[in-house]
Write a protein that holds these residues in place. Structure first.
Motif, PDB file in Angstrom:
ATOM      1  N   GLU A  63       0.770  -1.126  -0.238  1.00 49.53           N
ATOM      2  CA  GLU A  63       0.000  -0.055  -0.327  1.00 49.53           C
ATOM      3  C   GLU A  63       0.967   1.230   0.073  1.00 49.53           C
ATOM      4  OE1 GLU A  63      -2.617   2.032   3.403  1.00 49.53           O
ATOM      5  OE2 GLU A  63      -3.327   0.080   2.605  1.00 49.53           O
ATOM      6  N   LEU A  64       1.852   1.290   0.786  1.00 50.15           N
ATOM      7  CA  LEU A  64       2.754   2.322   0.946  1.00 50.15           C
ATOM      8  C   LEU A  64       3.515   2.557  -0.493  1.00 50.15           C
ATOM      9  CD1 LEU A  64       4.134   2.044   4.365  1.00 50.15           C
ATOM     10  CD2 LEU A  64       2.643   3.958   3.517  1.00 50.15           C
ATOM     11  N   SER A 109      13.820   9.687   4.292  1.00 52.24           N
ATOM     12  CA  SER A 109      12.764   9.166   4.066  1.00 52.24           C
ATOM     13  C   SER A 109      12.854   7.567   3.695  1.00 52.24           C
ATOM     14  CB  SER A 109      12.023   9.892   2.628  1.00 52.24           C
ATOM     15  OG  SER A 109      10.922   9.368   2.253  1.00 52.24           O
ATOM     16  N   PHE A 110      11.919   6.864   3.183  1.00 56.94           N
ATOM     17  CA  PHE A 110      11.871   5.511   2.800  1.00 56.94           C
ATOM     18  C   PHE A 110      11.622   5.194   1.387  1.00 56.94           C
ATOM     19  CE2 PHE A 110       7.507   4.117   4.642  1.00 56.94           C
ATOM     20  CZ  PHE A 110       6.929   5.259   4.062  1.00 56.94           C
ATOM     21  N   ALA A 111      11.612   3.820   1.012  1.00 64.60           N
ATOM     22  CA  ALA A 111      11.709   3.388  -0.367  1.00 64.60           C
ATOM     23  C   ALA A 111      10.259   3.891  -0.980  1.00 64.60           C
ATOM     24  CB  ALA A 111      11.800   1.814  -0.431  1.00 64.60           C
ATOM     25  N   LEU A 117      11.612   7.872  -7.687  1.00 65.14           N
ATOM     26  CA  LEU A 117      12.518   8.831  -8.037  1.00 65.14           C
ATOM     27  C   LEU A 117      13.725   8.229  -8.697  1.00 65.14           C
ATOM     28  CD1 LEU A 117      13.191  11.795  -7.948  1.00 65.14           C
ATOM     29  CD2 LEU A 117      14.309  11.209  -5.603  1.00 65.14           C
ATOM     30  N   ARG A 118      14.184   7.177  -7.928  1.00 63.93           N
ATOM     31  CA  ARG A 118      15.491   6.412  -8.568  1.00 63.93           C
ATOM     32  C   ARG A 118      15.036   5.807  -9.973  1.00 63.93           C
ATOM     33  NH1 ARG A 118      16.757   1.756  -9.823  1.00 63.93           N
ATOM     34  NH2 ARG A 118      14.777   0.800  -9.186  1.00 63.93           N
ATOM     35  N   THR A 129      15.993   5.313   5.192  1.00 63.78           N
ATOM     36  CA  THR A 129      15.578   4.845   6.169  1.00 63.78           C
ATOM     37  C   THR A 129      14.793   3.377   5.939  1.00 63.78           C
ATOM     38  OG1 THR A 129      15.306   7.135   7.443  1.00 63.78           O
ATOM     39  CG2 THR A 129      14.152   5.044   8.469  1.00 63.78           C
ATOM     40  N   GLU A 130      15.063   2.369   6.325  1.00 61.97           N
ATOM     41  CA  GLU A 130      14.710   1.101   6.295  1.00 61.97           C
ATOM     42  C   GLU A 130      13.660   0.557   7.549  1.00 61.97           C
ATOM     43  OE1 GLU A 130      16.178  -3.336   5.131  1.00 61.97           O
ATOM     44  OE2 GLU A 130      17.591  -1.750   5.119  1.00 61.97           O
TER      45      GLU A 130
END
Length: 179
Positions: A63-64, A109-111, A117-118, A129-130
């Motif tokens: 979902e994220l 931020s996180f994945a 963006l990557r 951050t993981e």
């Protein structure tokens, strides 16, 4: 917290230079967020990140990732805050890529926010951050390691050859010749 395996970064091409780029306010045209404002008041960035990611406890990772994709689509079209990229930083990223250097995006931020963006920019690596996921791939609210300013850059007497781009105080060392 389950044991975490160390990750090995495998590049698709050999390179002797890695160029690191901070994302918010450096590569992306975003202003400092609430976490940055609180950090400016002297609150420990690691504590802030841990508190922030606890808000996501129980949220499915998939979902994220979808929310991140939708956010980036809106952001890239300029529907959020104006022009999406800071031109000098984007130009520097492209110059490093054209020179055959590996490029890394660095963020607290996180994945879900950084993966689109990557992909869009063709960056090789993301250092972020993981969060810890449970067996159902939901966030537990804990993080493996906060990627706050002090954690982004390894302390070293003789750093490896790389360029860096970042304008926020404490976001990393700029080496001679770095954009």
């Amino acid at each position: 917290m389950p044991h975490r395996k160390e990750k090995t970064i495998q590049a698709h091409r050999p390179a002797s230079v890695i160029a690191f780029f901070d994302t918010d306010e450096t590569l992306l045209g975003l202003e400092a967020g609430q976490l940055e404002a609180l950090a400016a008041l002297g609150i420990d960035p690691h504590d802030l990140l841990r508190t922030h990611y606890r808000l996501y406890a129980g949220t499915p990772w998939a979902e994220l990732m979808e929310q991140g994709r939708l956010w980036y689509d809106e952001f890239h079209r300029g529907h959020r805050t104006g022009p999406p990229f800071v031109t000098p930083a984007l130009t520097a990223l492209r110059a490093h890529q054209e020179a055959g250097h590996l490029t890394a995006l660095v963020s607290d931020s996180f994945a879900p926010r950084l993966t689109p963006l990557r992909r869009d920019l063709g960056a090789d690596l993301v250092l972020c951050t993981e969060p810890v996921l449970d067996s159902d791939r939901r966030l537990t609210g804990e993080i493996h390691r906060p990627m706050a300013a002090r954690a982004c850059w390894p302390a070293s007497e003789t750093p490896p050859p790389y360029g860096g781009s970042g304008k926020r105080r404490g976001r990393g060392r700029r080496l001679p010749g770095a954009p």
